[in-house]
Structures are given as structure tokens and as C-alpha cells.
Design a protein around this motif. Structure first.
Motif, PDB file in Angstrom:
ATOM      1  N   GLY A  14       0.801  -1.229   0.000  1.00 53.57           N
ATOM      2  CA  GLY A  14       0.000   0.000   0.000  1.00 53.57           C
ATOM      3  C   GLY A  14       0.828   1.271   0.000  1.00 53.57           C
ATOM      4  N   GLU A  15       2.134   1.141   0.208  1.00 51.48           N
ATOM      5  CA  GLU A  15       3.017   2.309   0.217  1.00 51.48           C
ATOM      6  C   GLU A  15       3.852   2.426  -1.056  1.00 51.48           C
ATOM      7  OE1 GLU A  15       4.428   2.642   4.790  1.00 51.48           O
ATOM      8  OE2 GLU A  15       4.953   0.758   3.811  1.00 51.48           O
ATOM      9  N   LEU A  16       3.676   1.492  -1.981  1.00 50.14           N
ATOM     10  CA  LEU A  16       4.519   1.530  -3.186  1.00 50.14           C
ATOM     11  C   LEU A  16       4.211   2.775  -4.010  1.00 50.14           C
ATOM     12  CD1 LEU A  16       4.333  -2.208  -4.298  1.00 50.14           C
ATOM     13  CD2 LEU A  16       6.340  -0.995  -3.396  1.00 50.14           C
ATOM     14  N   PRO A  17       5.251   3.457  -4.466  1.00 50.77           N
ATOM     15  CA  PRO A  17       5.029   4.649  -5.274  1.00 50.77           C
ATOM     16  C   PRO A  17       4.739   4.301  -6.736  1.00 50.77           C
ATOM     17  CG  PRO A  17       7.377   4.282  -5.037  1.00 50.77           C
ATOM     18  CD  PRO A  17       6.683   3.202  -4.220  1.00 50.77           C
ATOM     19  N   ALA A  18       4.249   5.276  -7.460  1.00 50.23           N
ATOM     20  CA  ALA A  18       4.185   5.184  -8.917  1.00 50.23           C
ATOM     21  C   ALA A  18       5.611   5.147  -9.451  1.00 50.23           C
ATOM     22  CB  ALA A  18       3.432   6.382  -9.476  1.00 50.23           C
ATOM     23  N   ALA A  19       5.801   4.492 -10.609  1.00 48.75           N
ATOM     24  CA  ALA A  19       7.168   4.305 -11.112  1.00 48.75           C
ATOM     25  C   ALA A  19       7.213   4.199 -12.630  1.00 48.75           C
ATOM     26  CB  ALA A  19       7.789   3.050 -10.502  1.00 48.75           C
ATOM     27  N   THR A  20       8.440   4.286 -13.100  1.00 47.91           N
ATOM     28  CA  THR A  20       8.790   3.992 -14.492  1.00 47.91           C
ATOM     29  C   THR A  20       9.993   3.066 -14.445  1.00 47.91           C
ATOM     30  OG1 THR A  20       8.029   6.131 -15.333  1.00 47.91           O
ATOM     31  CG2 THR A  20       9.740   5.013 -16.618  1.00 47.91           C
ATOM     32  N   ALA A  21      10.055   2.073 -15.345  1.00 47.17           N
ATOM     33  CA  ALA A  21      11.283   1.277 -15.518  1.00 47.17           C
ATOM     34  C   ALA A  21      11.484   1.113 -17.019  1.00 47.17           C
ATOM     35  CB  ALA A  21      11.176  -0.083 -14.834  1.00 47.17           C
ATOM     36  N   ILE A  22      12.554   1.695 -17.535  1.00 49.51           N
ATOM     37  CA  ILE A  22      12.754   1.730 -18.994  1.00 49.51           C
ATOM     38  C   ILE A  22      14.225   1.461 -19.301  1.00 49.51           C
ATOM     39  CG2 ILE A  22      12.851   3.351 -20.975  1.00 49.51           C
ATOM     40  CD1 ILE A  22      10.019   2.434 -20.575  1.00 49.51           C
ATOM     41  N   ARG A  36      13.719   7.393 -27.061  1.00 49.88           N
ATOM     42  CA  ARG A  36      14.043   6.035 -27.481  1.00 49.88           C
ATOM     43  C   ARG A  36      14.351   5.216 -26.227  1.00 49.88           C
ATOM     44  NH1 ARG A  36      14.588   1.779 -27.835  1.00 49.88           N
ATOM     45  NH2 ARG A  36      16.638   0.941 -28.169  1.00 49.88           N
ATOM     46  N   GLY A  37      13.500   4.215 -25.939  1.00 49.05           N
ATOM     47  CA  GLY A  37      13.746   3.409 -24.755  1.00 49.05           C
ATOM     48  C   GLY A  37      13.059   2.058 -24.874  1.00 49.05           C
ATOM     49  N   ASP A  38      13.653   1.047 -24.231  1.00 48.56           N
ATOM     50  CA  ASP A  38      13.042  -0.287 -24.239  1.00 48.56           C
ATOM     51  C   ASP A  38      12.038  -0.417 -23.105  1.00 48.56           C
ATOM     52  OD1 ASP A  38      14.432  -1.147 -26.429  1.00 48.56           O
ATOM     53  OD2 ASP A  38      16.046  -2.076 -25.266  1.00 48.56           O
ATOM     54  N   VAL A  39      10.919  -1.068 -23.429  1.00 48.17           N
ATOM     55  CA  VAL A  39       9.858  -1.292 -22.454  1.00 48.17           C
ATOM     56  C   VAL A  39      10.073  -2.695 -21.885  1.00 48.17           C
ATOM     57  CG1 VAL A  39       7.354  -1.178 -22.112  1.00 48.17           C
ATOM     58  CG2 VAL A  39       8.421   0.185 -23.915  1.00 48.17           C
ATOM     59  N   CYS A  40       9.555  -2.955 -20.662  1.00 51.44           N
ATOM     60  CA  CYS A  40      10.045  -4.107 -19.916  1.00 51.44           C
ATOM     61  C   CYS A  40       9.522  -5.476 -20.348  1.00 51.44           C
ATOM     62  CB  CYS A  40       9.812  -3.892 -18.438  1.00 51.44           C
ATOM     63  SG  CYS A  40       8.092  -3.722 -18.104  1.00 51.44           S
ATOM     64  N   ARG A  41       8.566  -5.539 -21.264  1.00 49.50           N
ATOM     65  CA  ARG A  41       8.228  -6.840 -21.862  1.00 49.50           C
ATOM     66  C   ARG A  41       8.559  -6.754 -23.356  1.00 49.50           C
ATOM     67  NH1 ARG A  41       2.061  -8.143 -19.736  1.00 49.50           N
ATOM     68  NH2 ARG A  41       2.484  -7.896 -17.500  1.00 49.50           N
ATOM     69  N   HIS A  42       9.033  -7.862 -23.923  1.00 47.25           N
ATOM     70  CA  HIS A  42       9.406  -7.907 -25.350  1.00 47.25           C
ATOM     71  C   HIS A  42       8.309  -7.401 -26.260  1.00 47.25           C
ATOM     72  CE1 HIS A  42      12.310 -11.040 -24.020  1.00 47.25           C
ATOM     73  NE2 HIS A  42      13.044 -10.476 -24.964  1.00 47.25           N
TER      74      HIS A  42
END
Ligand code: 3EB
Length: 329
Positions: A163-171, A312-318
Motif C-alpha cells: 500500500g506504500e509503493l510509489p508510482a514508477a517507471t522502468a525503462i 528512445r527506450g526499451d519497455v520491460c516486456r518484449h
């Protein structure tokens, strides 16, 4: 500078002007997008992330505070803060961990979790995770899944609950180094999940041994102004990737963004009628060749006035070809 009708401890905008003063005491962060990662412990408000802009020149992202900031560098973590808001970052050399992203992620999170808590900003509101070669496999896991493991281990130790996890990006970036930066506050935000999607922290095991630790958005009620920090959003419904075509994926993303704005409730909805009213959108594009078509379709949906940059960035699923994050800040 004209003050907005409502005020918050920070505002985040693309900085369109070509000239900026060398230094500004109200500058919480200035984030450039380019060919490599660059940080400077002596100037902790300025970063460059290795995400090449697809339409040059891309403006940097300026986080402007309502008060002069205090800056520092401690335990590998650079930071700046006001009374209410903390910006911080860490850049980890994976070479120090035998290129093991699992260990590097755990180390980065251990450090930054310690520093933001010690500084008195115990609530993570938004976090960005950038590193190269997301899909490279090591010991049966791809590097994104290994990253999720290390991150999870560090969060579990604190502990930081679901419940405390923040919003995020992983690229995925185009240069070496794990660069993580974040916004934290003295008081918590409200976690927003997307009713069209399974929470990422409840993804089934087939996506990796530890589910990704992030929420779909954070709603933050600053004293005079609500902010909405939307995570990297992909063409996922339930927990599955939908569509093989990039433009149909884009349409699904726009629907997910609309749904998140609805889910955030009236305070935001009254100011952000569509995703085009967000103060900043970042579009991560896997294949450069898709950029023009994505831009045309997004402008048709949101209007040409929406503040959008394409990186230009890769997204975490193929199978994900595009991802969009948004801020109302
Ligand atoms: C998804 O919805 C897409 O691991 O921090 C988006 C935003 C994604 C953040 C993260 C991953 C993360 O699962 C991927």
C-alpha cells in the motif's frame, strides 16, 4: 515569474526556453535526455538520462520549487529539498557488481531508502528506474526480472508494504549504469490502481519470480493543489499484453491513462479532462521507425498542444512497443 492560481511545493514542466540561468535557488531538479547518463555530486540538481530524444532538441524537464532548495550528496545519493519535497538520485556502476543488475538494484534501493528516510521525507511518491539491456537473459531471468528481484529485496527489508509503493517507471536506456531518481514527501500520497489492470505487485509468477514493486499512480494532495503522478503505462489489460500493432497498443494506453485520471477522483478530473491536459507526458518508443506514426496518432487523440516528448527506450516486456507516463504537477 507569474504564480499559478494554486500553488504546490513544486511544479514540473518541460523547459522550452533555450537559455536558463546557470543556477537558480528554486531549482529542485533539471533533467536532460541524451546519449549517456551523467550526474555530478557537486551539482546534485542536474542530471542527464541516456534516453535519446526522437525529435531533437528535446527540452529538459524542470522541477521548480516554491522555496529555495538545500542540496547535498550522501552515501552515493544526490539530493535537493525544500521544507516539503525531496528530489534524489543514485547512479550505480554495474561493473562494481559484476554486471549483476539484481545486486545493483538492491544496493541502489538500500542507499536511497536510507537517505530519504534520514532526511525526514519518509514517503516515496514517484520513482524512475533506468538501466540498459532489459531483455538480456542471465541465469534464466531477463535483466528486468532480475532488477525486480533486487528492488523487492531492499523494499522488503525496510519494510515498505504494498500500500506504500510509489508510482514508477522502468525503462531500458542506451548507455551503462543504473540510474534511479525519485520524489519523496513528508506526508504520504494516495495509491491509485487501474481498474482495467491487475496491480503490478500482484502479477502472476510467469512475469518473474518477484512482481514489480510499483503502483499505477500516486495522487498527492499538497496543501493547495492536488498532483497526479502516473506510472509508465503500457498496453496491458488484466495482466496481459494486448495487441501486436504499435498504434493499437497506443490506443489501449490512452484508454488506460483516461481510466487512471477517472480513478484519481474529482479533484484531478476537474482540472485534467483528458490525458492531453496533463502537464507533462513522456512517450518511450522501442523502435525509432514507429516514432512518426505514434506522434501523429497521439496528437490526433490529445491535440498538438499537449506537452509531450518522445524518447528512445526499451519497455520491460518484449511485446510492448510503446509506453507513456504522465504527470499533473
Ligand atoms: C507494466 O505495466 C509495464 O517495474 O517499475 C511500468 C512502470 C512497468 C513501472 C516498474 C514497470 C515498472 O507492467 C512495465
Amino acid at each position: 515569474m507569474a504564480h499559478p492560481l494554486h500553488s504546490a511545493p513544486l511544479t514540473i514542466r518541460f523547459q522550452q526556453e533555450v537559455t536558463l540561468p546557470e543556477q537558480d535557488p528554486h531549482r529542485l531538479a533539471l533533467i536532460h535526455f541524451g546519449q549517456e547518463n551523467r550526474v555530478d555530486p557537486a551539482d546534485p540538481v542536474t542530471l542527464t538520462v541516456a534516453l535519446p530524444p526522437l525529435a531533437a532538441p528535446a527540452p529538459p524537464e524542470l522541477w521548480l520549487a516554491d522555496q529555495p532548495v538545500t542540496t547535498g550528496f550522501e552515501d552515493g545519493v544526490g539530493y535537493s529539498h525544500t521544507d516539503q519535497a525531496l528530489f534524489g538520485w543514485i547512479l550505480v556502476n554495474e561493473g562494481d557488481f559484476d554486471q549483476d543488475i539484481n545486486q545493483a538494484a538492491e544496493y541502489a534501493y538500500d542507499r536511497l531508502l536510507a537517505v530519504h528516510r534520514n532526511l525526514g521525507f519518509p514517503h516515496l511518491l514517484r520513482i524512475w528506474n533506468y538501466f540498459p539491456d532489459l531483455h538480456q537473459e542471465v541465469d534464466g531471468l531477463d535483466r528486468y526480472q532480475a532488477f525486480c528481484l533486487g528492488r523487492h529485496r531492499a523494499l522488503e527489508r525496510v519494510p515498505l508494504t504494498e500500500g506504500e509503493l510509489p508510482a514508477a517507471t522502468a525503462i531500458g536506456t542506451t548507455a551503462p549504469g543504473l540510474l534511479v531518481y525519485f520524489l519523496a514527501g513528508r506526508t504520504p500520497g494516495i495509491q491509485i490502481e487501474n481498474p482495467r489492470q491487475v496491480s503490478a505487485f500482484h502479477y502472476p509468477r510467469r512475469y518473474g519470480p518477484k512482481s514489480p514493486s510499483f503502483s499505477r499512480a500516486t495522487l498527492k494532495h499538497w496543501p493547495d493543489q492536488p498532483h497526479l503522478y502516473i506510472s509508465g503505462t503500457a498496453s496491458i489489460v488484466g495482466h496481459e499484453t494486448l495487441h501486436t500493432d504499435v498504434l493499437t497498443q497506443l490506443d489501449e494506453i490512452i484508454e488506460n491513462l483516461r481510466t487512471l485520471i477517472q480513478a484519481a477522483g474529482d479533484d484531478i478530473r476537474h482540472q485534467v479532462h483528458t490525458p492531453g491536459h496533463l502537464s507533462m507526458l513522456k512517450v518511450y518508443v522501442r523502435h525509432e521507425a514507429d516514432h512518426a506514426a505514434i506522434q501523429a496518432r497521439l496528437e490526433a487523440a490529445l491535440g498538438t498542444q499537449a506537452p509531450v516528448i518522445y524518447l528512445r527506450g526499451d519497455v520491460c516486456r518484449h511485446d510492448l512497443l510503446v509506453e507513456i507516463e504522465g504527470l499533473y504537477a
